[in-house]
Write an enzyme that holds these catalytic residues in place. Structure first.
Site, PDB file in Angstrom:
ATOM      1  N   HIS A   8       0.905  -1.269  -0.035  1.00 32.47           N
ATOM      2  CA  HIS A   8      -0.114  -0.088  -0.064  1.00 32.47           C
ATOM      3  C   HIS A   8       0.849   1.158   0.085  1.00 32.47           C
ATOM      4  O   HIS A   8       1.583   1.450   0.999  1.00 32.47           O
ATOM      5  CB  HIS A   8      -0.758  -0.062   1.189  1.00 32.47           C
ATOM      6  CG  HIS A   8      -1.717   1.209   1.249  1.00 32.47           C
ATOM      7  ND1 HIS A   8      -2.209   1.526   2.498  1.00 32.47           N
ATOM      8  CD2 HIS A   8      -2.684   1.290   0.269  1.00 32.47           C
ATOM      9  CE1 HIS A   8      -3.272   2.373   2.216  1.00 32.47           C
ATOM     10  NE2 HIS A   8      -3.634   2.455   0.739  1.00 32.47           N
ATOM     11  N   ARG A   9       0.745   1.898  -1.052  1.00 30.37           N
ATOM     12  CA  ARG A   9       1.634   3.161  -1.477  1.00 30.37           C
ATOM     13  C   ARG A   9       3.195   2.822  -1.057  1.00 30.37           C
ATOM     14  O   ARG A   9       3.998   3.676  -0.364  1.00 30.37           O
ATOM     15  CB  ARG A   9       1.289   4.373  -0.343  1.00 30.37           C
ATOM     16  CG  ARG A   9      -0.206   4.694  -0.625  1.00 30.37           C
ATOM     17  CD  ARG A   9      -0.633   5.832   0.318  1.00 30.37           C
ATOM     18  NE  ARG A   9      -2.270   5.588   0.765  1.00 30.37           N
ATOM     19  CZ  ARG A   9      -2.641   6.352   1.698  1.00 30.37           C
ATOM     20  NH1 ARG A   9      -2.246   7.264   2.488  1.00 30.37           N
ATOM     21  NH2 ARG A   9      -4.091   6.076   1.549  1.00 30.37           N
ATOM     22  N   GLU A  35       1.166  -0.694  -4.838  1.00 31.07           N
ATOM     23  CA  GLU A  35      -0.084   0.321  -5.113  1.00 31.07           C
ATOM     24  C   GLU A  35       0.258   1.653  -4.969  1.00 31.07           C
ATOM     25  O   GLU A  35       0.996   2.007  -4.238  1.00 31.07           O
ATOM     26  CB  GLU A  35      -1.273  -0.013  -4.306  1.00 31.07           C
ATOM     27  CG  GLU A  35      -2.700   0.762  -4.352  1.00 31.07           C
ATOM     28  CD  GLU A  35      -2.581   2.175  -3.482  1.00 31.07           C
ATOM     29  OE1 GLU A  35      -3.306   2.886  -3.826  1.00 31.07           O
ATOM     30  OE2 GLU A  35      -1.893   2.342  -2.578  1.00 31.07           O
ATOM     31  N   ASP A  37      -0.764   6.082  -5.787  1.00 30.90           N
ATOM     32  CA  ASP A  37      -1.910   7.102  -6.165  1.00 30.90           C
ATOM     33  C   ASP A  37      -1.373   8.317  -7.305  1.00 30.90           C
ATOM     34  O   ASP A  37      -0.244   8.667  -7.110  1.00 30.90           O
ATOM     35  CB  ASP A  37      -2.380   7.706  -5.024  1.00 30.90           C
ATOM     36  CG  ASP A  37      -2.800   6.415  -3.999  1.00 30.90           C
ATOM     37  OD1 ASP A  37      -3.912   5.889  -4.055  1.00 30.90           O
ATOM     38  OD2 ASP A  37      -2.109   6.525  -2.736  1.00 30.90           O
ATOM     39  N   HIS A  50      -1.159  10.711  -2.696  1.00 38.44           N
ATOM     40  CA  HIS A  50      -2.563  10.287  -2.410  1.00 38.44           C
ATOM     41  C   HIS A  50      -3.502  11.429  -2.220  1.00 38.44           C
ATOM     42  O   HIS A  50      -4.414  11.350  -2.911  1.00 38.44           O
ATOM     43  CB  HIS A  50      -2.365   9.447  -1.136  1.00 38.44           C
ATOM     44  CG  HIS A  50      -3.905   8.842  -0.734  1.00 38.44           C
ATOM     45  ND1 HIS A  50      -4.600   9.740   0.262  1.00 38.44           N
ATOM     46  CD2 HIS A  50      -4.352   7.764  -0.726  1.00 38.44           C
ATOM     47  CE1 HIS A  50      -5.572   9.247   0.537  1.00 38.44           C
ATOM     48  NE2 HIS A  50      -5.432   7.882  -0.219  1.00 38.44           N
ATOM     49  N   GLU A 100      -3.592   3.971  -8.914  1.00 41.74           N
ATOM     50  CA  GLU A 100      -5.023   4.491  -8.640  1.00 41.74           C
ATOM     51  C   GLU A 100      -5.125   5.888  -8.971  1.00 41.74           C
ATOM     52  O   GLU A 100      -4.352   6.880  -8.722  1.00 41.74           O
ATOM     53  CB  GLU A 100      -5.057   4.483  -6.887  1.00 41.74           C
ATOM     54  CG  GLU A 100      -6.540   4.922  -6.426  1.00 41.74           C
ATOM     55  CD  GLU A 100      -6.861   4.745  -5.223  1.00 41.74           C
ATOM     56  OE1 GLU A 100      -7.785   5.359  -4.798  1.00 41.74           O
ATOM     57  OE2 GLU A 100      -6.204   3.939  -4.583  1.00 41.74           O
ATOM     58  N   LYS A 102      -6.865   9.199  -8.675  1.00 41.27           N
ATOM     59  CA  LYS A 102      -7.534   9.918  -7.753  1.00 41.27           C
ATOM     60  C   LYS A 102      -8.388  11.015  -8.281  1.00 41.27           C
ATOM     61  O   LYS A 102      -9.521  11.664  -7.692  1.00 41.27           O
ATOM     62  CB  LYS A 102      -6.459  10.647  -6.859  1.00 41.27           C
ATOM     63  CG  LYS A 102      -5.913   9.506  -5.670  1.00 41.27           C
ATOM     64  CD  LYS A 102      -6.791   9.092  -4.787  1.00 41.27           C
ATOM     65  CE  LYS A 102      -6.428   7.910  -3.841  1.00 41.27           C
ATOM     66  NZ  LYS A 102      -7.525   7.424  -3.014  1.00 41.27           N
ATOM     67  N   ASP A 215       0.124  -2.298   4.788  1.00 40.35           N
ATOM     68  CA  ASP A 215       1.225  -1.246   4.927  1.00 40.35           C
ATOM     69  C   ASP A 215       2.592  -1.918   5.526  1.00 40.35           C
ATOM     70  O   ASP A 215       3.608  -1.366   5.688  1.00 40.35           O
ATOM     71  CB  ASP A 215       0.784  -0.215   5.949  1.00 40.35           C
ATOM     72  CG  ASP A 215      -0.488   0.501   5.373  1.00 40.35           C
ATOM     73  OD1 ASP A 215      -0.370   0.671   4.282  1.00 40.35           O
ATOM     74  OD2 ASP A 215      -0.930   0.934   6.448  1.00 40.35           O
TER      75      ASP A 215
END
Length: 243
Positions: A8-9, A35, A37, A50, A100, A102, A215
């Protein structure tokens, strides 16, 4: 089939989120995908961030869309890291990427980069925004897409079918066995965010999920080692679920 692990990120539990340092750490920990953003800077550059504002994750203030790339580059995104371009992440790590969107305006720029760099086999486009996923599907008919869902999770199977998505990424707390079963019936893969504790991972196993977004390096290790049903007990610091 092994449980898919998505960083995640990057791995934001241990590194500054959405930075090259975080993505490299995720790759080193063996995630199946990272992943990230995406937003557009004022001068139309595809940057990895993000929030719509830089305030939370950098030492600056203001909206990403109101700042040029040079201004964004001047900010400290944590541990001396700079806000990266999407293309820099592609070059820095070999991992598959869940990109992703946004801001729906990102779709056309992202599609152009994917086409120019022939990234169709490496990038999966994901979003909460149906408009962004529809635009992506029109621009890149063969690209895999994921519908991301929070409180809309109960409608995830129907939404995925309507959008032509083969995967949903749902908030773990909103998922039920019945929703997962409905996804199965329409051939949609189910992953969940954000899985950061042994209890979260146990719930993901109980639901029979195809993958987890996390995470934490310890969760990556535990998820990759699972057969379904194994007891899970890891000493790990819990973080507030975010996406």
């Amino acid at each position: 089939m092994p449980m898919l692990t998505v960083g995640h990120r990057g791995l934001m539990g241990v590194e500054p989120e959405n930075t090259l340092r975080s993505f490299r750490r995720a790759g080193a920990e063996g995630v199946d995908a990272i992943e990230l953003d995406l937003h557009l800077s004022r001068d139309g550059r595809l940057v990895v961030m993000h929030d719509a504002e830089v305030d939370r994750t950098t030492d600056g203030t203001g909206r990403v869309a109101d700042l040029d790339l040079a201004e964004l580059r001047a900010l400290d995104a944590g541990s001396g890291e700079r806000i990266p371009l999407f293309t820099e992440v592609v070059e820095a790590v070999d991992s598959p990427i869940q990109a992703e969107i946004k801001d729906p305006a990102v779709a056309r720029v992202l599609a152009g980069i994917i086409t120019e760099r022939t990234l169709h086999e490496r990038v999966r486009v994901i979003s909460f925004h149906d408009e962004a996923l529809r635009a992506t599907r029109a621009l890149l008919p063969g690209i895999p897409i994921t519908a991301v869902a929070g409180r809309s999770t109960p409608r995830a199977p129907e939404r995925a079918v309507a959008l032509g998505a083969d995967m949903v990424s749902c908030e773990l707390a909103e998922l039920t066995g019945e929703i997962v079963e409905r996804c199965r019936r329409v051939g949609v893969t189910v992953i969940a965010w954000t899985v950061n504790t042994p209890a979260d991972l146990a719930r993901a196993v109980e639901l029979g999920l195809d993958g987890v977004v996390t995470d934490e390096p310890a969760i990556v290790t535990a998820a990759r080692a699972l057969p379904a049903g194994r007891e899970i007990g890891l000493p790990i610091v819990a973080h507030t679920p975010r996406h």
